[in-house]
Design a protein around this motif. Structure first.
Motif, PDB file in Angstrom:
ATOM      1  N   PRO A 196       9.952 -18.190  15.606  1.00 51.50           N
ATOM      2  CA  PRO A 196       8.555 -18.351  15.358  1.00 51.50           C
ATOM      3  C   PRO A 196       8.251 -16.951  14.203  1.00 51.50           C
ATOM      4  N   GLY A 197       7.605 -17.562  13.162  1.00 51.97           N
ATOM      5  CA  GLY A 197       7.132 -17.140  11.870  1.00 51.97           C
ATOM      6  C   GLY A 197       8.249 -17.527  10.859  1.00 51.97           C
ATOM      7  N   ALA A 198       9.592 -17.946  10.986  1.00 51.01           N
ATOM      8  CA  ALA A 198       9.953 -18.351  10.150  1.00 51.01           C
ATOM      9  C   ALA A 198       9.350 -19.460   8.706  1.00 51.01           C
ATOM     10  N   ALA A 199      10.691 -18.764   7.606  1.00 47.54           N
ATOM     11  CA  ALA A 199       9.735 -19.319   6.437  1.00 47.54           C
ATOM     12  C   ALA A 199      10.974 -20.978   7.116  1.00 47.54           C
ATOM     13  N   SER A 238      14.250 -19.081   7.585  1.00 44.89           N
ATOM     14  CA  SER A 238      14.980 -17.491   7.574  1.00 44.89           C
ATOM     15  C   SER A 238      14.990 -16.849   9.118  1.00 44.89           C
ATOM     16  N   PRO A 239      14.753 -16.089   8.548  1.00 42.29           N
ATOM     17  CA  PRO A 239      15.057 -15.231  10.032  1.00 42.29           C
ATOM     18  C   PRO A 239      13.629 -15.125  10.475  1.00 42.29           C
ATOM     19  N   PRO A 240      13.625 -15.396  11.677  1.00 37.94           N
ATOM     20  CA  PRO A 240      12.617 -14.785  13.065  1.00 37.94           C
ATOM     21  C   PRO A 240      11.481 -13.954  12.701  1.00 37.94           C
ATOM     22  N   GLY A 258      20.679 -14.620   8.132  1.00 40.64           N
ATOM     23  CA  GLY A 258      19.953 -14.339   9.871  1.00 40.64           C
ATOM     24  C   GLY A 258      19.423 -15.255  10.245  1.00 40.64           C
ATOM     25  N   GLY A 259      19.520 -16.055   8.863  1.00 43.32           N
ATOM     26  CA  GLY A 259      18.701 -17.428   8.734  1.00 43.32           C
ATOM     27  C   GLY A 259      19.309 -19.118   9.934  1.00 43.32           C
ATOM     28  N   PHE A 260      19.249 -19.918  10.051  1.00 44.01           N
ATOM     29  CA  PHE A 260      19.844 -21.575  10.338  1.00 44.01           C
ATOM     30  C   PHE A 260      19.543 -22.552   9.477  1.00 44.01           C
ATOM     31  N   GLU A 261      20.621 -22.869   9.827  1.00 47.38           N
ATOM     32  CA  GLU A 261      20.560 -24.067   8.549  1.00 47.38           C
ATOM     33  C   GLU A 261      21.302 -25.091   9.268  1.00 47.38           C
TER      34      GLU A 261
END
Length: 420
Positions: free
Chosen positions: A336-339, A358-360, A399-402
Motif C-alpha cells: 500500500p502506498g507504493a508507486a 516501489s517499496p510500500p 526494495g520493490g517488486f517487478e
C-alpha cells in the motif's frame, strides 16, 4: 564465435597435449639413442656417428608430422612407406642408407614408423582410405622384415614388433571407439524416444483438458449467458435488467477466453505463428481500464505504452491483461502506498510487459494481505508459458517488486477460429 586454431588438428586439449608431448619425447629419445647405441655398420661414405643434414631434416619433419597424425594419417603413412622403399633400395644397391641405422638388425624404416602405422589404422576415414592405409602398412612391414635376407633372425622379430604390434593396438582402439560411439548413439536415441513419449503424453493431456473444458465448462457458461439474457428480457425492474446485462456481458467475455484457451490447448504447440492476412482484428481488454481502477482506489500508476496494441492477437492481449491485473492486485494487498509503473512494448513479433512498484509506504492490512490462495504468480507463470511466453517475477534492488513478461505477438487458437 571464431574457432581456435588448435581445433583444426585436435578435438580436445587433451589430444593436443598428448601429441605435443609425444613429439618432444621422440626428439629427445632419438638423440639419446644415437649417443648410447652408436652404429655397428661400417661408416664408408656415410657419417654414421651424427647422421647427415638430409637425415636430420627428414627425421625432424617426420617427427613434427606426428602433430597432424589425427587429421592426415594416410599422408603420413605414404611418406613413411616411400622412405622405407628408398632406404631399402639405396642399401641394397650400394650408395648407402638415407636414414641413420643404429644396428644392422634394425628394420630399414624411419623411427617414427610405429606411431605412423598406429595413426593410419586408427584414424583413417573413410573406408577406402582405411584400406589404402592397410596396403601401405603391408608394404612397409614387408620391407622391414626383409624376407630376402638370410637368415632373418633378429631382424624378423624387430620388424614384427615395430609394425604388427602397432597395427593390433590400433585395431583394438578403433573397435573400442566405435563401440563407445554406438553406445552413446543408443543412449541419445533412447533419450529422444523418452522426450517424444513425454511430449505425446503432454499432448494427450492437453487434448483431454481441452475436451473437458469444451464439453463441461463452456456448456455451463453458455447456459448461464442464455439464462442471464432471458432474465434481462423478462425482468421488470431496471436494476435487475442492468445486473442481468452485466452478467451476460461477463459470461460472453468468459466464453471468449475459454474458446481461446481451448484452442491453445488443442493446437498442441506453444510456438507463435503468423496471423492470417485476412484475419479480422479482435477486441482485447484495455490495460488502461485497470490503471484507472487502481488510481480510483488511491494507487498511483504510471502507464507507458510503446507500439500499437492492435498488433497482438486477442489471446495474447487477454493474457497481458491478466498479468497486469494480478500484479496490481498484489500491489493493493502487499504494498500500500507504493508507486507503480506499467510499461508495455508492442512489436510485430512479441509483447514485452513490465509491472514494477516501489517499496510500500504503509503497512499492509492483515486481512487483505492474507486473502487469496497464494498461487497467483504461479498461475500467471503457467498461463504465460501456455501461450509460449516467458515469465519472471522477483524483488528489485530498491526494495520493490517487478513482474517481467515476454509474450509472442500472435498465438493460434484453432477453437476460436472454428467457432467463428
Amino acid at each position: 564465435m571464431k574457432r581456435p586454431l588448435w581445433r583444426l588438428l585436435w578435438n580436445s586439449k587433451r589430444e593436443a597435449a598428448f601429441d605435443v608431448a609425444l613429439v618432444l619425447g621422440l626428439q629427445v629419445l632419438g638423440r639419446v639413442m644415437l649417443f648410447l647405441f652408436p652404429s655397428d655398420i661400417p661408416a664408408g661414405t656415410y657419417d654414421w656417428a651424427g647422421g647427415t643434414w638430409a637425415d636430420a631434416l627428414i627425421m625432424h619433419a617426420l617427427t613434427l608430422g606426428l602433430l597432424v597424425r589425427r587429421r592426415f594419417p594416410v599422408a603420413l603413412m605414404t611418406c613413411v612407406a616411400v622412405l622405407t622403399l628408398v632406404q631399402s633400395v639405396l642399401i641394397e644397391l650400394g650408395p648407402g642408407p638415407l636414414l641413420v641405422i643404429n644396428r644392422s638388425t634394425d628394420p630399414w624404416m624411419p623411427a617414427t614408423a610405429p606411431w605412423t602405422i598406429y595413426a593410419a589404422i586408427r584414424y583413417a576415414q573413410p573406408r577406402r582410405r582405411w584400406i589404402f592405409a592397410w596396403d601401405l602398412v603391408a608394404i612397409t612391414s614387408l620391407l622391414a622384415v626383409r624376407p630376402w635376407a638370410e637368415p632373418p633372425g633378429e631382424t624378423l622379430v624387430n620388424a614384427v614388433v615395430l609394425t604388427v604390434l602397432p597395427s593390433v593396438l590400433a585395431l583394438y582402439a578403433r573397435a573400442r571407439h566405435r563401440l563407445v560411439d554406438a553406445l552413446r548413439e543408443r543412449a541419445e536415441r533412447a533419450e529422444r524416444e523418452q522426450e517424444l513419449l513425454a511430449h505425446q503424453a503432454r499432448a494427450d493431456e492437453r487434448t483431454r483438458l481441452a475436451a473437458e473444458m469444451h464439453d463441461v465448462v463452456t456448456h455451463r457458461v453458455s447456459l448461464m449467458v442464455l439464462q442471464a439474457g432471458a432474465l434481462g428480457v423478462a425482468a421488470q425492474d431496471p436494476e435487475t435488467r442492468r445486473a442481468a446485462g452485466e452478467l451476460r456481458a461477463s459470461g460472453c467475455e468468459a466464453l471468449e477466453e475459454l474458446r481461446d484457451l481451448v484452442g491453445v490447448l488443442r493446437s498442441g504447440s506453444a510456438e507463435p505463428a503468423a496471423p492470417a492476412e485476412d484475419a479480422a482484428p479482435e477486441a482485447v481488454p484495455g490495460i488502461g481500464q485497470l490503471v484507472s481502477q487502481s488510481e480510483a482506489v488511491g494507487v498511483p500508476v504510471r502507464l507507458v505504452e510503446d507500439g500499437d496494441p492492435a498488433l497482438v492477437s486477442a489471446a495474447v492481449g487477454r493474457t497481458a491483461y491478466r498479468v497486469v491485473q494480478e500484479a496490481l492486485t498484489n500491489v493493493h494487498k502487499h504494498a500500500p502506498g507504493a508507486a507503480v509503473t506499467v510499461r508495455t512494448i508492442y512489436s510485430d513479433e512479441r509483447v514485452r510487459l513490465f509491472v514494477r512498484n516501489s517499496p510500500p509506504l504503509l503497512d499492509a492490512v492483515p486481512g487483505l494481505a492474507g486473502s487469496g490462495s497464494g498461487t497467483g504468480l504461479l498461475g500467471l507463470q503457467q498461463r504465460v508459458e501456455l501461450v509460449g511466453g516467458a515469465f519472471r517475477a522477483g524483488a528489485t534492488d530498491e526494495g520493490g517488486f517487478e513482474v517481467d513478461v515476454i509474450l509472442p505477438a500472435y498465438v493460434p487458437t484453432g477453437e476460436a477460429s472454428a467457432d467463428a
